[in-house]
Motif scaffolding. Structure first.
Motif, PDB file in Angstrom:
ATOM      1  N   THR A 140      -9.822  -7.120  10.168  1.00  0.00           N
ATOM      2  CA  THR A 140      -9.316  -6.348   9.215  1.00  0.00           C
ATOM      3  C   THR A 140      -9.659  -6.094   8.057  1.00  0.00           C
ATOM      4  N   TYR A 141      -9.481  -7.591   7.244  1.00  0.00           N
ATOM      5  CA  TYR A 141     -10.250  -7.173   4.988  1.00  0.00           C
ATOM      6  C   TYR A 141     -11.733  -5.984   5.935  1.00  0.00           C
ATOM      7  N   LEU A 142     -12.845  -6.347   6.755  1.00  0.00           N
ATOM      8  CA  LEU A 142     -14.151  -5.119   6.321  1.00  0.00           C
ATOM      9  C   LEU A 142     -13.605  -4.025   7.142  1.00  0.00           C
ATOM     10  N   TRP A 143     -12.002  -3.880   7.773  1.00  0.00           N
ATOM     11  CA  TRP A 143     -12.278  -2.505   8.503  1.00  0.00           C
ATOM     12  C   TRP A 143     -11.333  -1.424   6.692  1.00  0.00           C
ATOM     13  N   ALA A 144     -10.790  -2.180   6.744  1.00  0.00           N
ATOM     14  CA  ALA A 144      -9.686  -2.221   5.522  1.00  0.00           C
ATOM     15  C   ALA A 144     -10.907  -1.617   3.899  1.00  0.00           C
ATOM     16  N   ALA A 145     -11.955  -2.719   3.896  1.00  0.00           N
ATOM     17  CA  ALA A 145     -13.145  -2.102   3.468  1.00  0.00           C
ATOM     18  C   ALA A 145     -13.621  -1.248   3.589  1.00  0.00           C
ATOM     19  N   GLU A 146     -13.908  -0.474   4.902  1.00  0.00           N
ATOM     20  CA  GLU A 146     -14.306   1.022   4.988  1.00  0.00           C
ATOM     21  C   GLU A 146     -13.817   1.764   4.186  1.00  0.00           C
ATOM     22  N   ALA A 147     -12.487   1.960   4.747  1.00  0.00           N
ATOM     23  CA  ALA A 147     -11.615   2.530   4.429  1.00  0.00           C
ATOM     24  C   ALA A 147     -11.136   3.147   3.354  1.00  0.00           C
ATOM     25  N   LEU A 148     -11.213   1.825   2.449  1.00  0.00           N
ATOM     26  CA  LEU A 148     -11.595   2.103   1.110  1.00  0.00           C
ATOM     27  C   LEU A 148     -12.084   2.554  -0.053  1.00  0.00           C
ATOM     28  N   GLN A 199       1.121  -9.824  12.892  1.00  0.00           N
ATOM     29  CA  GLN A 199       1.812 -10.994  11.819  1.00  0.00           C
ATOM     30  C   GLN A 199       0.342 -11.297  11.268  1.00  0.00           C
ATOM     31  N   ASP A 200      -0.573 -11.403  10.892  1.00  0.00           N
ATOM     32  CA  ASP A 200      -1.783 -11.729  10.131  1.00  0.00           C
ATOM     33  C   ASP A 200      -2.152 -10.197   9.858  1.00  0.00           C
ATOM     34  N   ALA A 201      -2.744  -9.641   9.684  1.00  0.00           N
ATOM     35  CA  ALA A 201      -2.929  -8.416   9.822  1.00  0.00           C
ATOM     36  C   ALA A 201      -1.786  -7.864   8.357  1.00  0.00           C
ATOM     37  N   ILE A 202      -0.520  -7.982   8.585  1.00  0.00           N
ATOM     38  CA  ILE A 202       0.154  -7.521   6.783  1.00  0.00           C
ATOM     39  C   ILE A 202       0.007  -7.425   5.730  1.00  0.00           C
ATOM     40  N   PRO A 203      -0.887  -8.309   5.277  1.00  0.00           N
ATOM     41  CA  PRO A 203      -1.063  -8.554   3.816  1.00  0.00           C
ATOM     42  C   PRO A 203      -2.750  -7.395   3.742  1.00  0.00           C
ATOM     43  N   THR A 204      -3.226  -7.097   4.858  1.00  0.00           N
ATOM     44  CA  THR A 204      -4.314  -6.600   4.501  1.00  0.00           C
ATOM     45  C   THR A 204      -3.677  -5.249   4.270  1.00  0.00           C
ATOM     46  N   LEU A 205      -3.112  -4.799   6.053  1.00  0.00           N
ATOM     47  CA  LEU A 205      -2.612  -3.365   6.057  1.00  0.00           C
ATOM     48  C   LEU A 205      -1.269  -3.099   4.512  1.00  0.00           C
ATOM     49  N   ALA A 206      -0.629  -4.231   4.056  1.00  0.00           N
ATOM     50  CA  ALA A 206      -0.210  -3.601   2.747  1.00  0.00           C
ATOM     51  C   ALA A 206      -0.628  -3.620   1.012  1.00  0.00           C
ATOM     52  N   VAL A 207      -1.863  -4.140   1.017  1.00  0.00           N
ATOM     53  CA  VAL A 207      -2.352  -3.785   0.516  1.00  0.00           C
ATOM     54  C   VAL A 207      -3.394  -2.434  -0.204  1.00  0.00           C
ATOM     55  N   SER A 227      -6.941 -10.199   1.116  1.00  0.00           N
ATOM     56  CA  SER A 227      -6.490  -9.361   1.080  1.00  0.00           C
ATOM     57  C   SER A 227      -6.586  -8.510  -0.400  1.00  0.00           C
ATOM     58  N   PHE A 228      -6.259  -9.954  -1.288  1.00  0.00           N
ATOM     59  CA  PHE A 228      -5.769  -8.520  -2.769  1.00  0.00           C
ATOM     60  C   PHE A 228      -7.477  -8.093  -3.129  1.00  0.00           C
ATOM     61  N   ALA A 229      -8.651  -9.028  -2.838  1.00  0.00           N
ATOM     62  CA  ALA A 229     -10.189  -8.697  -2.677  1.00  0.00           C
ATOM     63  C   ALA A 229      -9.760  -7.012  -2.396  1.00  0.00           C
ATOM     64  N   LEU A 230      -8.874  -6.765  -1.587  1.00  0.00           N
ATOM     65  CA  LEU A 230      -9.496  -5.020  -1.390  1.00  0.00           C
ATOM     66  C   LEU A 230      -8.835  -4.448  -2.585  1.00  0.00           C
ATOM     67  N   ALA A 231      -7.743  -5.024  -2.959  1.00  0.00           N
ATOM     68  CA  ALA A 231      -7.653  -4.018  -4.927  1.00  0.00           C
ATOM     69  C   ALA A 231      -8.486  -4.185  -5.552  1.00  0.00           C
ATOM     70  N   ALA A 232      -9.420  -4.880  -5.942  1.00  0.00           N
ATOM     71  CA  ALA A 232     -10.293  -4.833  -6.365  1.00  0.00           C
ATOM     72  C   ALA A 232     -11.449  -4.097  -5.963  1.00  0.00           C
ATOM     73  N   LEU A 233     -11.805  -3.827  -5.022  1.00  0.00           N
ATOM     74  CA  LEU A 233     -12.863  -3.073  -5.210  1.00  0.00           C
ATOM     75  C   LEU A 233     -12.549  -1.630  -5.241  1.00  0.00           C
ATOM     76  N   ARG A 234     -11.248  -1.112  -5.782  1.00  0.00           N
ATOM     77  CA  ARG A 234     -10.207  -0.197  -6.376  1.00  0.00           C
ATOM     78  C   ARG A 234     -10.377  -0.776  -7.799  1.00  0.00           C
TER      79      ARG A 234
END
Length: 419
Positions: A246-254, A295-303, A378-385
């Protein structure tokens, strides 16, 4: 003494590359226990090497199970169909699956077993599982309702009809399922409230049990039946971890990138794989996401939702309060450190008030990971942007994805860890 921090620089280009995912933690710890309870030698391939799985293997070895480490992702597990009394208390760190699965399994030990963990584990509830075990004739107790737990095993438990609440963590029910196969009569688990909550996680348990020769059926939404066959040694391949994906899918999307993880979401049996469709909808994620089945994907989705075009409400996530930390509170806290109005909580619902304009801004803030790997990743994803986002205690990712920061680095993300 201050904790290490990770500083992640925002990316200026799309993230592209290929990543080898770690094996699924959920599947690895189920397979390790089931193989340990089988008679004979099983070969497990694709296993996850992390804190949680190391604690599980150490506990099993302490109870007489032979585990040979063939290579980084392969082990041979030799069991006798029984577990011995360990010489010392079993220390489980903060590995929730290991603690819950082993608390049930040690009913098979003929003697006293104490299971304990670190300061975080000693705050995680386990009383509902102990109540169910006592109803099955197992002497299991905890003075605080959290670990440490003492089980006076007799090698026996009462099979038959067992009723559990549908609000229970699926890990409690999985623990009972795996124990039930070692009984002397069939077990029927009835779910109070008429419906199983996180049924996807129970299907993972059933799939592992079936691979080792056990018949498991779901005759209705409120029933699970397990035949008392015991386990037969088998060779078993563990699939890549969907939660890590999920972290990599979200990194793609962002970033508008393309990251090859070597497998398609449709080929994953884990519930968190369903998060891919929601991530693919970004920046038009739905107004409400029901999270009980992932459930474990929720922090990813929330960020990710912080950068969505419209707000997102997360429902069905009450069990996130009893994970490695209270993840509802931790995600809310992290988002509001980025911007005070970015998130709110109503009961057990988390609302993310989308702010796509945050991309490219500077918001100097320290994210408390609460020693929780999923919060840190998950919050590392926020730091990408967003410039200025720093993650406290980045080493906690060793729980499930030890190479996470290296993986981001290999994709072109600048990560500086200060210790």
């Amino acid at each position: 003494m201050s904790l290490p921090v990770a500083r992640i620089a925002p990316v200026a280009a799309a993230l592209t590359g290929a990543v080898t995912l770690p094996g699924s933690k959920s599947v690895t710890n189920r397979a390790l226990l089931v193989a340990a309870l089988a008679r004979g030698t099983s070969t497990l391939t694709g296993i996850l090497r992390s804190d949680d799985t190391r604690y599980m293997m150490a506990a099993l070895r302490a109870m007489g199970v032979r585990i040979e480490e063939v290579d980084d992702t392969t082990v041979r597990v030799t069991g006798t169909g029984t577990l011995d009394v360990p010489a010392e208390p079993l220390f489980i760190g903060n590995a929730g699956t290991a603690m819950r699965f082993l608390t049930a399994a040690v009913a098979l030990v003929r003697g006293r077993v104490i299971l304990t963990g670190d300061e975080h584990m000693q705050k995680r509830p386990i009383a509902p599982l102990l109540e169910t075990l006592r109803a099955m004739g197992v002497d299991a107790a905890s003075p605080t309702g959290c670990p440490p737990v003492t089980v006076n095993g007799t090698g026996h438990f009462d099979a038959g009809e067992i009723e559990v609440s549908g609000t229970l963590s699926s890990q409690y029910i999985s623990a009972i399922m795996m124990l039930a196969a070692m009984g002397d009569a069939p077990t029927r688990i009835r779910i109070g409230g008429g419906k199983i909550g996180a049924v996807g996680y129970l299907q993972i348990t059933a799939a592992v049990m079936r691979a080792f020769g056990v018949r498991v059926d779901f005759p209705s939404e409120a029933e699970i039946t397990i035949q008392p066959t015991g386990y037969t040694a088998a060779d078993y391949a563990i699939e890549p971890d969907a939660s890590a994906a999920t972290y990599l899918w979200a990194a793609e999307a962002l970033t508008g990138g393309r990251i090859d993880i070597g497998t398609a979401p449709k080929n994953m049996n884990q519930p968190d794989a369903h998060a891919h469709a929601l991530i693919a909808a970004f920046p038009n994620m739905p107004a409400e996401i029901y999270g009980a089945q992932m459930q474990d994907a929720i922090p990813t989705l929330a960020v990710l939702a912080a950068f969505n075009k419209t707000p997102v409400r997360f429902t069905g996530i009450e069990n996130l309060r009893v994970k490695e930390c209270d993840r509802i509170a931790a995600v809310h806290q992290g988002l509001t450190r980025i911007d005070p109005d970015l998130s709110s909580v109503e009961g057990d619902d988390l609302i993310v008030h989308a702010r796509p304009d945050l991309a490219g801004q500077t918001r100097d803030c320290l994210i408390d990971s609460h020693a929780d790997h999923r919060i840190a990743m998950s919050f590392a994803l926020a730091a990408l942007r967003i410039n200025g986002v720093t993650i406290e205690d980045p080493d906690c990712v060793s729980k499930t994805f030890p190479a996470y920061w290296d993986v981001l680095g290999d994709l072109g993300v600048q990560v500086e860890i200060t210790r």
